[in-house]
Design a protein around this motif. Sequence first.
Motif, short mmCIF file in Angstrom:
data_model
loop_
_atom_site.label_atom_id
_atom_site.label_comp_id
_atom_site.label_asym_id
_atom_site.label_seq_id
_atom_site.Cartn_x
_atom_site.Cartn_y
_atom_site.Cartn_z
N ALA A 66 -4.81 1.79 -0.41
CA ALA A 66 -4.04 2.70 0.43
C ALA A 66 -3.93 4.06 -0.21
CB ALA A 66 -2.65 2.13 0.69
N LEU A 67 -3.98 5.07 0.62
CA LEU A 67 -3.71 6.45 0.21
C LEU A 67 -2.43 6.86 0.90
CD1 LEU A 67 -4.68 8.97 -1.32
CD2 LEU A 67 -5.88 9.65 0.76
N ARG A 68 -1.45 7.32 0.13
CA ARG A 68 -0.13 7.65 0.67
C ARG A 68 0.20 9.11 0.38
NH1 ARG A 68 5.43 7.45 -1.18
NH2 ARG A 68 6.78 6.83 0.53
N ALA A 69 0.66 9.82 1.40
CA ALA A 69 1.15 11.19 1.24
C ALA A 69 2.60 11.21 1.72
CB ALA A 69 0.30 12.17 2.06
N THR B 235 -5.71 -3.37 11.72
CA THR B 235 -6.22 -3.80 13.02
C THR B 235 -7.32 -4.83 12.83
OG1 THR B 235 -7.74 -1.93 13.07
CG2 THR B 235 -5.61 -1.63 14.15
N ALA B 236 -7.34 -5.83 13.71
CA ALA B 236 -8.34 -6.89 13.65
C ALA B 236 -9.68 -6.38 14.17
CB ALA B 236 -7.88 -8.09 14.46
N ASP B 237 -10.74 -7.04 13.74
CA ASP B 237 -12.09 -6.63 14.16
C ASP B 237 -12.28 -6.71 15.67
OD1 ASP B 237 -13.03 -5.99 11.67
OD2 ASP B 237 -13.82 -7.98 11.27
N ASN B 238 -11.70 -7.71 16.30
CA ASN B 238 -11.95 -7.91 17.72
C ASN B 238 -10.70 -7.71 18.57
OD1 ASN B 238 -10.53 -10.09 16.85
ND2 ASN B 238 -11.88 -11.63 17.73
N SER B 239 -9.75 -6.94 18.08
CA SER B 239 -8.51 -6.77 18.84
C SER B 239 -8.68 -5.78 19.98
CB SER B 239 -7.37 -6.31 17.92
OG SER B 239 -7.60 -5.00 17.51
N PRO C 271 -9.70 -0.55 9.23
CA PRO C 271 -8.69 0.29 8.58
C PRO C 271 -7.40 0.33 9.39
CG PRO C 271 -10.81 1.36 8.53
CD PRO C 271 -10.96 0.14 9.40
N GLY C 272 -6.32 0.62 8.70
CA GLY C 272 -5.02 0.64 9.36
C GLY C 272 -4.19 1.82 8.92
N PHE C 273 -2.91 1.76 9.24
CA PHE C 273 -1.99 2.85 8.95
C PHE C 273 -0.63 2.27 8.61
CE2 PHE C 273 -1.68 1.79 13.37
CZ PHE C 273 -0.31 1.79 13.62
N GLY C 274 0.24 3.12 8.08
CA GLY C 274 1.58 2.67 7.76
C GLY C 274 2.52 3.83 7.52
N VAL C 275 3.80 3.53 7.50
CA VAL C 275 4.85 4.49 7.14
C VAL C 275 5.74 3.79 6.11
CG1 VAL C 275 4.84 5.75 9.32
CG2 VAL C 275 6.32 3.76 9.07
N SER C 276 6.31 4.57 5.21
CA SER C 276 7.16 3.97 4.18
C SER C 276 8.19 4.97 3.68
CB SER C 276 6.30 3.47 3.02
OG SER C 276 5.61 4.54 2.44
N ALA C 277 9.23 4.41 3.09
CA ALA C 277 10.28 5.21 2.45
C ALA C 277 10.57 4.60 1.09
CB ALA C 277 11.55 5.21 3.29
N GLY D 136 -2.70 5.59 4.79
CA GLY D 136 -3.95 5.12 5.37
C GLY D 136 -4.39 3.91 4.60
N LEU D 137 -4.70 2.81 5.29
CA LEU D 137 -5.05 1.55 4.64
C LEU D 137 -6.51 1.21 4.91
CD1 LEU D 137 -2.01 -0.54 5.95
CD2 LEU D 137 -2.11 0.85 3.91
N TYR D 138 -7.16 0.62 3.91
CA TYR D 138 -8.54 0.17 4.07
C TYR D 138 -8.64 -1.24 3.49
CZ TYR D 138 -13.58 -0.07 3.94
OH TYR D 138 -14.88 -0.46 4.14
#
Length: 186
Positions: free
Chosen positions: A177-180, A85-89, A57-63, A44-46
């Motif tokens: 970012a918080l990653r689990a 994500t953009a403010d006005n997207s 805020p956004g999101f992501g995946v990683s390895a 989770g991204l801020y």
Amino acid sequence: MKNTLRILLLIATVFSVSTVKAQLLGNNERYSQYVYHVNVGVEGLYNINPGSKTYNPGFGVSAKFQYDITQNLGLTFGVGYSVLTADNSRVFGTNPDLRPDLKMVPVKLGAKAYFLPEFYLGGEVGLVYADPYIDSKSQSHLGKTLAPSIGYETNHLDVSFRYENISHHNAYVSFIALRAAYSFNL
């Protein structure tokens, strides 16, 4: 008599501390015969950018792949995909004034230093492909990233909190970012 008692007490303390340390380290599978680890996670991204480059805020995946050099130090290699994500997207917007979401593909090298059996400090550096441009003047999609982190890792769980800065010349994007992640050994 007092000196003998003090020496025996000192010896007993040293042996009990080393026994406790061995038991703590022995209970964590990470410190056994495995030196290669892989974890796959969600993020989770801020965004914390001031000014005009603000994003929702956004999101992501990683390895991440980890190779333990010593019991308390591991080298990492990571890849991922993140979106702020953009403010006005709008998903299906046709207005040319809409700013697009920032999509990023980072490739990072780093290290984890364990200061307790399950807690670590980490740091990563690398390159990020970003779409759209981070720096609209040069229209370069590549940026540099720096990401310090702190985390908690058990046998199969890795939870971390990090600050990440992606920059190209004078333009930058910063977020926390918080990653689990789920971890397994090779």
